[in-house]
Design a protein around this motif. Structure first.
Motif, mmCIF file in Angstrom:
data_model
loop_
_atom_site.group_PDB
_atom_site.id
_atom_site.type_symbol
_atom_site.label_atom_id
_atom_site.label_comp_id
_atom_site.label_asym_id
_atom_site.label_seq_id
_atom_site.Cartn_x
_atom_site.Cartn_y
_atom_site.Cartn_z
ATOM 1 N N PRO A 113 -18.394 11.145 11.712
ATOM 2 C CA PRO A 113 -17.411 10.344 12.447
ATOM 3 C C PRO A 113 -17.631 10.351 13.960
ATOM 4 C CG PRO A 113 -16.419 12.383 11.653
ATOM 5 C CD PRO A 113 -17.756 12.283 11.004
ATOM 6 N N GLN A 114 -18.174 11.440 14.467
ATOM 7 C CA GLN A 114 -18.389 11.556 15.921
ATOM 8 C C GLN A 114 -19.345 10.486 16.443
ATOM 9 O OE1 GLN A 114 -19.612 13.516 13.562
ATOM 10 N NE2 GLN A 114 -21.827 13.442 13.952
ATOM 11 N N ALA A 115 -20.153 9.934 15.561
ATOM 12 C CA ALA A 115 -21.133 8.920 16.007
ATOM 13 C C ALA A 115 -20.452 7.642 16.492
ATOM 14 C CB ALA A 115 -22.095 8.600 14.862
ATOM 15 N N VAL A 116 -19.159 7.489 16.174
ATOM 16 C CA VAL A 116 -18.465 6.242 16.575
ATOM 17 C C VAL A 116 -18.443 6.095 18.095
ATOM 18 C CG1 VAL A 116 -16.105 7.189 16.744
ATOM 19 C CG2 VAL A 116 -16.457 4.795 16.039
ATOM 20 N N HIS A 117 -18.511 7.215 18.820
ATOM 21 C CA HIS A 117 -18.454 7.143 20.286
ATOM 22 C C HIS A 117 -19.724 6.543 20.879
ATOM 23 C CE1 HIS A 117 -14.631 9.209 20.332
ATOM 24 N NE2 HIS A 117 -15.116 10.069 19.452
ATOM 25 N N GLY A 118 -20.728 6.311 20.049
ATOM 26 C CA GLY A 118 -21.968 5.709 20.551
ATOM 27 C C GLY A 118 -22.026 4.204 20.354
ATOM 28 N N TYR A 119 -20.880 3.593 19.998
ATOM 29 C CA TYR A 119 -20.920 2.150 19.661
ATOM 30 C C TYR A 119 -21.159 1.272 20.873
ATOM 31 C CZ TYR A 119 -16.551 0.842 21.888
ATOM 32 O OH TYR A 119 -15.591 0.553 22.831
ATOM 33 N N GLY A 120 -20.831 1.782 22.078
ATOM 34 C CA GLY A 120 -20.768 0.908 23.252
ATOM 35 C C GLY A 120 -22.102 0.363 23.740
ATOM 36 N N LYS A 121 -23.215 0.976 23.336
ATOM 37 C CA LYS A 121 -24.517 0.511 23.871
ATOM 38 C C LYS A 121 -24.757 -0.952 23.481
ATOM 39 C CE LYS A 121 -26.632 5.122 23.881
ATOM 40 N NZ LYS A 121 -27.480 6.044 23.087
ATOM 41 N N LEU A 332 -12.741 3.610 14.413
ATOM 42 C CA LEU A 332 -12.895 2.973 15.737
ATOM 43 C C LEU A 332 -11.531 2.774 16.392
ATOM 44 C CD1 LEU A 332 -14.953 1.485 17.671
ATOM 45 C CD2 LEU A 332 -14.247 -0.622 16.491
ATOM 46 N N GLY A 333 -10.573 2.348 15.580
ATOM 47 C CA GLY A 333 -9.225 2.136 16.117
ATOM 48 C C GLY A 333 -8.583 3.450 16.538
ATOM 49 N N ARG A 334 -8.716 4.449 15.685
ATOM 50 C CA ARG A 334 -8.061 5.750 15.908
ATOM 51 C C ARG A 334 -8.675 6.490 17.087
ATOM 52 N NH1 ARG A 334 -8.718 7.177 10.953
ATOM 53 N NH2 ARG A 334 -10.629 8.415 11.255
ATOM 54 N N GLU A 335 -10.013 6.455 17.170
ATOM 55 C CA GLU A 335 -10.718 7.288 18.152
ATOM 56 C C GLU A 335 -11.069 6.556 19.440
ATOM 57 O OE1 GLU A 335 -10.245 10.433 15.879
ATOM 58 O OE2 GLU A 335 -11.387 10.555 17.763
ATOM 59 N N VAL A 336 -11.150 5.235 19.406
ATOM 60 C CA VAL A 336 -11.684 4.524 20.577
ATOM 61 C C VAL A 336 -10.711 3.466 21.111
ATOM 62 C CG1 VAL A 336 -13.580 3.115 21.451
ATOM 63 C CG2 VAL A 336 -14.057 4.900 19.751
#
Ligand code: 2RA
Length: 340
Positions: A113-121, A332-336
């Motif tokens: 799940p931590q990989a979701v923080h890399g979506y922005g690239k 994505l909604g919950r974490e970002v």
């Protein structure tokens, strides 16, 4: 306050399941749109007790939309995903196009799940191949306990993985075996699929493996750990929905079968149905419509020092595609994005 969500490819098997699961899980939707190709314009699709008419993907403006769940082939994804991403709409893509891109996270929410923080690239998140998703859900908790060295997997993949035409081919070919004059020649597959199995999914590679097998190797490494060695044989079987897998795992350290069973029982997304008796295991027809990755036939592999065998079954349209995509949207909604 919820999200503005687009489902791209809403008339396909996976697209329809995405809509079903967004409703089932009461995803916080402020507005939803079903997008499809111009030839499907106006097709009605269900979203819970509502009916949506598909709109034209080609002319759709993603500006102001929060997320787009893509369930179309790589060609259409290549054309429209960058357009959505550039408009500020996060793309959750079920095609294989971006899975191996180092700038795009490949996510199974129970696993990484931590990989979701890399979506922005690229403003894009990739969904894994269906046969990978169910396997890594089972492997991750075991890897955390006893570090996996090697995985040998044989898959028994249903025809719904190939789309609606394949479902029709299995149905008509099976029926045609009983009705003289109604025989149906192979078209979706190179050989007969009714009452048969085909050891070939996707294209052949130079080393004699297929791209489906390569995907399981590459995606397991990206999602869990690049040090894990994986070898796969992917087989198409005459089942409508539900992928099954026979999985052999070699660990760095010994892991007792009972401890492994307890670990899996406590792990997210897993249902252990494992009794050493007639019917004490799960079969594909029983997994259809369920969210779980089912584990049965767990046992020590006594041919090596630290080995386990088990049977793994899951609905390939759900955990293998639509459910995993919706779970990524929830993550994505919950974490970002943190609306809703
Ligand atoms: C299949 N995994 O089963 C591939 C694509 N869904 O055909």
């Amino acid at each position: 306050m919820g999200y503005k969500v687009a489902v791209v490819g809403a008339t396909g098997n996976v697209g329809r399941e995405m809509l079903n699961i967004l409703d089932e899980r009461q995803f916080p939707v402020d507005e939803i749109v079903a997008l499809a190709s111009r030839k499907s314009l106006g097709t009605e699709v269900s979203f819970g007790d509502k009916t949506l008419k598909t709109k034209d993907l080609d002319t759709f403006d993603f500006t102001g939309w929060d997320m787009a769940l893509f369930a179309v082939g790589s060609e259409a994804t290549k054309k429209y995903a960058p357009k959505a991403a550039a408009a500020g709409c996060v793309v959750i893509d079920n095609s294989s196009l971006y899975r191996y891109d180092p700038d795009v996270p490949l996510i199974v929410p129970e696993v990484n799940p931590q990989a979701v923080h890399g979506y922005g690239k690229k403003n894009i998140i990739a969904n894994p191949n269906c046969s990978t998703a169910q396997m890594v859900v089972a492997l991750k908790p075991l890897h955390d306990r006893a570090k996996i060295k090697r995985v040998v997997v044989s898959t028994y993949q249903s025809v719904s993985g190939s789309g609606k035409e394949a479902i029709d081919e299995l149905w008509n070919q099976t029926k045609g075996m009983y009705v003289p004059g109604q025989e149906v020649e192979p078209s979706v597959y190179p050989k007969q699929i009714a009452f048969n199995v085909i050891p070939h999914i996707d294209v052949f590679l130079d080393d004699g493996s297929t791209k489906e097998e390569w995907k399981m190797v590459a995606e397991t490494k990206k999602i869990i750990d690049t040090s894990i060695k994986v070898t796969a044989t992917c087989v198409r079987v005459p089942v409508f929905v539900g992928h099954s897998e026979s999985i052999n795992v070699e660990f760095e350290d010994f892991l007792d079968e009972d401890e492994a069973r307890d670990i899996l029982r406590e792990s997210p997304g897993i249902m252990v149905i494992d009794k050493r008796e007639d019917g004490g295991y799960v079969t594909p027809v029983e997994c259809v419509g369920d969210y779980a990755t089912f584990i049965s036939r767990l046992r020590q592999d006594s041919t090596i020092d630290n080995g386990l065998n088990f049977w793994c079954v899951s609905d390939n349209l759900r955990k293998g595609a639509a459910l995993n995509a919706v779970q990524i949207a929830e993550l994505l909604g919950r974490e970002v994005l943190k609306k809703g």
